[in-house]
Write an enzyme that holds these catalytic residues in place. Structure first.
Site, PDB file in Angstrom:
ATOM      1  CE  LYS A  43      76.575 -14.031 -42.706  1.00 26.41           C
ATOM      2  NZ  LYS A  43      77.057 -12.643 -42.537  1.00 26.41           N
ATOM      3  CB  CYS A  76      79.278 -11.160 -37.069  1.00 26.59           C
ATOM      4  SG  CYS A  76      80.226 -11.406 -35.560  1.00 26.59           S
ATOM      5  CG  ASP A  77      74.050 -10.790 -41.303  1.00 25.82           C
ATOM      6  OD1 ASP A  77      74.840 -10.763 -42.259  1.00 25.82           O
ATOM      7  OD2 ASP A  77      72.841 -10.570 -41.428  1.00 25.82           O
ATOM      8  CB  THR A  78      76.418  -5.781 -40.568  1.00 25.39           C
ATOM      9  OG1 THR A  78      77.344  -6.123 -39.558  1.00 25.39           O
ATOM     10  CG2 THR A  78      76.057  -4.311 -40.478  1.00 25.39           C
TER      11      THR A  78
END
Length: 99
Positions: A43, A76-78
């Site tokens: 990303k 970021c990633d969740t």
């Protein structure tokens, strides 16, 4: 919203630019932490590359010195993980309960 709030508390000047990455990596090839790290990296790279290209395109079309590239790009990633299985992010509250 939480990441934006944290950066705001630090008095940083920033812009939120969502990635267009599909987040369709093969989950079977990653541990949960590797999966999140890889998504976040892709990303960030995608947004950084797009912003750099935009800076160059804007400069060329305006016949001015090349635009400024980003100084920093945070990706970021969740995901939700249960018993080491990656479940992704719930679409809504009802989906979260089903997970």
């Amino acid at each position: 919203p939480r990441r934006k709030a944290l950066l705001t508390q630090l008095n940083l000047k920033f812009e939120v630019i969502p990635s267009t990455f599909a987040e369709d990596l093969d989950k079977s090839k990653f541990t949960p932490s590797q999966y999140v790290e890889q998504n976040a990296r892709i990303k960030a790279e995608e947004v950084f590359d797009a912003e750099c290209k935009k800076a160059v395109d804007d400069a060329e079309s305006a016949a001015i010195i090349k635009g400024r590239k980003p100084d920093l790009c945070i990706g970021c990633d969740t995901v939700v993980v249960f018993n080491e299985q990656i479940l992704e992010k719930p679409k809504d509250e009802e989906h979260a309960k089903q997970m």
